[in-house]
Design an enzyme around this catalytic site. Structure first.
Site, PDB file in Angstrom:
ATOM      1  N   LYS A  22     -48.114  43.485  46.050  1.00 19.29           N
ATOM      2  CA  LYS A  22     -49.123  42.554  45.534  1.00 19.29           C
ATOM      3  C   LYS A  22     -49.105  42.491  43.999  1.00 19.29           C
ATOM      4  CE  LYS A  22     -50.359  41.256  49.619  1.00 19.29           C
ATOM      5  NZ  LYS A  22     -50.946  42.073  50.627  1.00 19.29           N
TER       6      LYS A  22
HETATM    7  C1  LIG Z   1     -51.462  42.044  52.134  1.00 18.53           C
HETATM    8  C2  LIG Z   1     -52.492  41.213  52.796  1.00 18.53           C
HETATM    9  C3  LIG Z   1     -53.577  41.775  53.480  1.00 18.53           C
HETATM   10  C4  LIG Z   1     -53.669  43.237  53.778  1.00 18.53           C
HETATM   11  O1  LIG Z   1     -53.588  44.038  52.677  1.00 18.53           O
HETATM   12  P1  LIG Z   1     -53.452  45.611  52.865  1.00 18.53           P
HETATM   13  O2  LIG Z   1     -53.886  46.137  51.539  1.00 18.53           O
HETATM   14  O3  LIG Z   1     -52.004  45.857  53.128  1.00 18.53           O
HETATM   15  O4  LIG Z   1     -54.316  46.004  53.990  1.00 18.53           O
HETATM   16  C5  LIG Z   1     -54.570  40.957  53.971  1.00 18.53           C
HETATM   17  N1  LIG Z   1     -54.496  39.627  53.815  1.00 18.53           N
HETATM   18  C6  LIG Z   1     -53.459  39.031  53.205  1.00 18.53           C
HETATM   19  C7  LIG Z   1     -53.450  37.549  53.062  1.00 18.53           C
HETATM   20  C8  LIG Z   1     -52.414  39.812  52.692  1.00 18.53           C
HETATM   21  O5  LIG Z   1     -51.373  39.232  52.095  1.00 18.53           O
END
Ligand SMILES: *Cc1c(COP(=O)(O)O)cnc(C)c1O
Length: 392
Positions: free
Chosen positions: A185
């Site tokens: 991210k």
């Molecule tokens: C990455 C992601 C999540 C989940 O994030 P985590 O921190 O891995 O639980 C939820 N929603 C979207 C749209 C994502 O891209």
């Protein structure tokens, strides 16, 4: 085939290693304590507007706790765009509520608010807009719909850390906003997430629920103490963040404005201009700069998505599909419902590599291959492979 160009990547180095090493060698404590407290303070400062930030183990945990803290559970319905990572749907089912898959808009892949409005029933309690590909969409329309029907708005801002909406950081306004600090991210803490809210009751509930609902445990841990005589009032979860991860996240937050943001923005703008004029390829109409892109999806509208994907893979270039619509998954109806816009997008979508370490040279190579396939020019076969881009 060896991967030459990664779809996404954690950009971590000596600074993150030094921070983790400091926690290991100096603190000797990996649980939740002063590093998490400091990360929360720094995130709150970054987001501003007096918002409280609570760090948790993942965005999935953040969404789950946000729903529970808003009193949403069995018998309740939650509106969710069908195009999102399965984490959003899983968070709703984890809370005991039922996710109701909604259509997305063809040009942005963002929640179709009018479609969501038509799916409201007396059981509907919340709506989860997803900031798909970091696009902040029409949040105002979501908030207006929620106000009219007395719904909570829980934003899935997993893609949108560091983005702004109407000049303010995502998280600075709105009801409850959830971020992800998972490895790929906009910033990462290894794994992690955060909930930001203006509602002090929800914030307090989340702080307890992330620690098995051991009441006021957060305050004790930030004083480097434990709670021994405590009470618990409802089912909680082991969802807190570790100091080790928070130390990494703190470094990433420092690097965001000066390194990650400008690089992601420049690469996305460059993709958009390199792809402009290719009739068969559609890109998202996003304002890069006010948004900081986590992914770069394109839409190939002439049935050649798989040919493009295969041609890229042959050159060691990784691509993604963000995302398979959730209503097609067995747990969520297995395609019983028909959401034609989302299903059409699913056949056309292809995510190109995007991360701060991607070079311009690599980007040129990616675009050249996309161009060659959609323009129907045969790729000279080499290493015994057949040409994949012959026009039918
Ligand atoms: C990455 C992601 C999540 C989940 O994030 P985590 O921190 O891995 O639980 C939820 N929603 C979207 C749209 C994502 O891209």
């Amino acid at each position: 085939m060896q991967v030459k160009v990664r779809l996404s990547k954690s950009i971590v180095g000596p600074e993150e290693a030094a921070a983790a090493s400091r926690v290991i060698l100096e603190n000797g404590f990996f649980g939740m304590s002063r590093e998490v407290q400091a990360f929360e303070r720094e995130l709150a400062e970054f987001i501003g507007n007096g918002r409280e930030v609570t760090c948790v183990s993942a965005a999935t945990a953040a969404l789950h706790l946000a729903l529970q803290a808003c009193g949403i559970g069995p018998g309740d319905e939650v509106l969710v765009p069908t195009i999102t990572y399965v984490a959003t749907f899983q968070a709703v089912t984890a809370s005991g509520a039922t996710p109701v898959a909604c259509e997305v808009l063809r040009d942005t892949s963002w929640l179709d608010v009018e479609d969501a409005a038509r799916r409201i029933t007396p059981r509907t309690r919340a709506i989860i807009p997803v900031h798909y590909a970091s696009g902040t969409g029409d949040i105002a329309a979501v908030r207006e719909l929620a106000r009219k029907h007395n719904l909570r708005v829980i934003e899935d801002a997993a893609h949108a850390f560091g983005c702004t909406y109407e000049g303010k950081p995502i998280g600075a306004t709105g009801d409850v906003v959830c971020f992800s600090f998972q490895g790929t991210k906009n910033i990462t803490s290894g794994e992690g997430g955060a909930v930001v809210t203006a509602d002090p009751a929800v914030a307090e509930r989340i702080r307890d629920l992330r620690l098995l609902d051991v009441l006021k445990d957060t305050e004790n841990r930030y004083r480097q103490e434990r709670s021994w005589e405590f009470d618990v009032v409802e089912q909680g979860w082991r969802y807190h963040m570790s100091d080790l991860f928070a130390a990494i996240g703190r470094v990433q937050l420092q690097r965001f404005e000066r390194e990650f943001k400008p690089r992601r923005v420049a690469l996305a703008k460059r993709y958009s201009s390199l792809l402009a004029g290719l009739d068969q390829v559609r890109v998202l109409p996003l304002e890069y700069g006010s948004i900081v892109p986590h992914i770069y999806p394109i839409y190939i509208e002439d049935g050649r998505r798989d040919a493009v994907r295969e041609a890229l893979a042959c050159e060691g270039i990784e691509t993604g599909i963000h995302y398979k619509p959730n209503h097609l998954l067995t747990l969520y109806g297995g395609g019983e419902a028909c959401l034609p816009v989302a299903e059409q997008l699913y056949r056309e979508m292809l995510t190109l590599p995007l991360h701060p370490a991607l070079t311009e040279h690599q980007q040129d190579e990616v675009v050249a291959i996309v161009r060659r396939v959609v323009e129907g020019r045969a790729i000279p076969s080499h290493r015994g492979r057949r040409a994949v881009a012959v026009r039918a």
